[in-house]
Design an enzyme around this catalytic site. Structure first.
Site, mmCIF file in Angstrom:
data_model
loop_
_atom_site.group_PDB
_atom_site.id
_atom_site.type_symbol
_atom_site.label_atom_id
_atom_site.label_comp_id
_atom_site.label_asym_id
_atom_site.label_seq_id
_atom_site.Cartn_x
_atom_site.Cartn_y
_atom_site.Cartn_z
ATOM 1 N N ASP A 44 0.788 -1.077 0.050
ATOM 2 C CA ASP A 44 0.136 -0.256 -0.215
ATOM 3 C C ASP A 44 0.928 1.315 -0.052
ATOM 4 O OD1 ASP A 44 0.879 -0.180 2.476
ATOM 5 O OD2 ASP A 44 -1.084 0.255 3.398
ATOM 6 N N SER A 45 2.183 1.209 0.216
ATOM 7 C CA SER A 45 2.855 2.341 -0.288
ATOM 8 C C SER A 45 2.768 2.635 -1.694
ATOM 9 C CB SER A 45 4.701 1.606 0.091
ATOM 10 O OG SER A 45 4.745 0.659 -0.768
ATOM 11 N N LYS A 113 -1.735 -9.159 2.683
ATOM 12 C CA LYS A 113 -0.803 -8.791 4.176
ATOM 13 C C LYS A 113 -1.623 -7.822 4.608
ATOM 14 C CE LYS A 113 2.950 -5.821 3.811
ATOM 15 N NZ LYS A 113 2.285 -4.758 4.677
ATOM 16 N N GLU A 115 -1.720 -5.256 8.418
ATOM 17 C CA GLU A 115 -0.985 -4.766 9.554
ATOM 18 C C GLU A 115 -1.894 -4.794 10.990
ATOM 19 O OE1 GLU A 115 -0.122 -0.436 8.532
ATOM 20 O OE2 GLU A 115 0.768 -1.082 6.685
ATOM 21 N N GLU A 181 8.732 -4.210 10.892
ATOM 22 C CA GLU A 181 9.209 -2.998 10.521
ATOM 23 C C GLU A 181 9.770 -2.036 11.490
ATOM 24 O OE1 GLU A 181 6.654 -0.973 7.648
ATOM 25 O OE2 GLU A 181 7.829 0.543 7.480
HETATM 26 O O1 KIV Z 1 3.590 -1.099 1.598
HETATM 27 C C1 KIV Z 1 4.829 -1.156 1.671
HETATM 28 O O2 KIV Z 1 5.503 -1.111 0.933
HETATM 29 C C2 KIV Z 1 5.300 -2.256 2.907
HETATM 30 C C3 KIV Z 1 6.602 -2.504 3.143
HETATM 31 C C4 KIV Z 1 7.299 -1.535 3.675
HETATM 32 C C5 KIV Z 1 6.741 -3.760 3.848
HETATM 33 O O3 KIV Z 1 4.269 -2.570 3.609
#
Ligand code: KIV
Length: 266
Positions: A44-45, A113, A115, A181
């Site tokens: 989600d980056s 994934k 969080e 992280e």
């Molecule tokens: O969204 C992302 O790029 C991430 C990584 C930093 C692990 O969650």
């Protein structure tokens, strides 16, 4: 190169280091895949790296799906993990399962994934029960930026104990791996040795079972110094800027296109 599967990731623990990088579109995903990287995270980056947002909160399910599809269309080797965006899984088990299901069914991702720790255990159990492989993410969790107050190291001192306990509960809930992280290396080592699933570190030291970086950071395409844990393996910002400036100059001076870039009359 054969396709990396979730069981392959689990089997790697203690045998070999796992590699993961982000990618958000097909051209870069192709390079990552062909480089033999084990996992591609459609992170989600995306919100910050590609869509110009200040944080990851605004990216939507539809945007994440759109980019996940672009990645999975070209990937043959790497396991593609789709990040679940903010508010796509926090509210209820039903929403979590439905949205994660879309990542596999429409996006063709191999896993998702999420969080967080204890507050999302029911969601993780629900997704796993539905047959969806889930990667956890503890330590600095950027979707909680409003609560954390900034992108800071997490789990120093006694705060680390809570992360160790949550990591164990994520494993019990069915996660097949766990991103750590921005935590001190000692804490990452403790967590890694107390789990049977692999840990994937970003700013968490050498002892994790694998490492992940944001591809734009690794390639030197990000502006500003970036976090301490980033290593730039190239400086593409310089290469790109130089190419664009030479193009502009050649067009302005009437030197491009030259004969070799033009069609012949007959
Ligand atoms: O969204 C992302 O790029 C991430 C990584 C930093 C692990 O969650």
């Amino acid at each position: 190169m054969s396709k990396i599967t979730v069981p392959d990731v689990l089997k790697a623990k203690g045998q070999r280091k796992l590699t993961m990088l982000t990618a958000y579109e097909s051209a870069m995903a192709g390079f990552v895949d062909q480089s033999g990287i084990d996992m591609i995270l459609v992170g989600d980056s995306l919100a910050m790296v590609v869509l110009g947002h200040k944080d990851t909160l605004s990216v939507t399910m539809d945007e994440m799906l759109h980019h996940t599809k672009a990645v999975t269309r070209v990937v043959g080797h790497s396991l593609v993990v789709a990040d679940m965006p903010f508010m796509s899984y926090q509210v209820s088990v039903e929403e979590a399962v439905n949205n994660a299901g879309r990542m596999l069914k429409e996006g063709r991702a191999g896993a998702v994934k999420v969080e967080g720790g204890d507050s999302i255990l029911p969601q993780i159990q629900g997704m796993v029960k539905a047959g969806i492989p889930v990667m956890g993410h503890l330590g600095l969790t950027p979707q909680s930026i409003a609560q954390l107050g900034g992108y800071k190291v997490q789990g120093r001192g006694s705060a680390g104990d809570k992360i160790v306990q949550e990591a164990r509960r994520l494993e019990e809930a069915g996660c097949f791996s766990l991103v750590l992280e921005a935590v001190p290396p000692g804490l990452a080592t403790r967590i890694t040795s107390s789990l049977t699933i692999p840990t994937i570190g970003i700013g968490a030291g050498l002892d994790c079972d694998g490492q992940v970086l944001v591809i734009n950071d690794l390639l030197g395409m990000s502006t500003g110094p970036g976090p301490r844990f980033v290593k730039k393996y190239a400086n593409l910002a310089e290469v790109i800027t130089d190419a664009l400036q030479r193009y502009r100059q050649e067009v302005q001076e009437g030197r491009f296109p030259d004969e070799s870039h033009c069609y012949k009359d007959s």
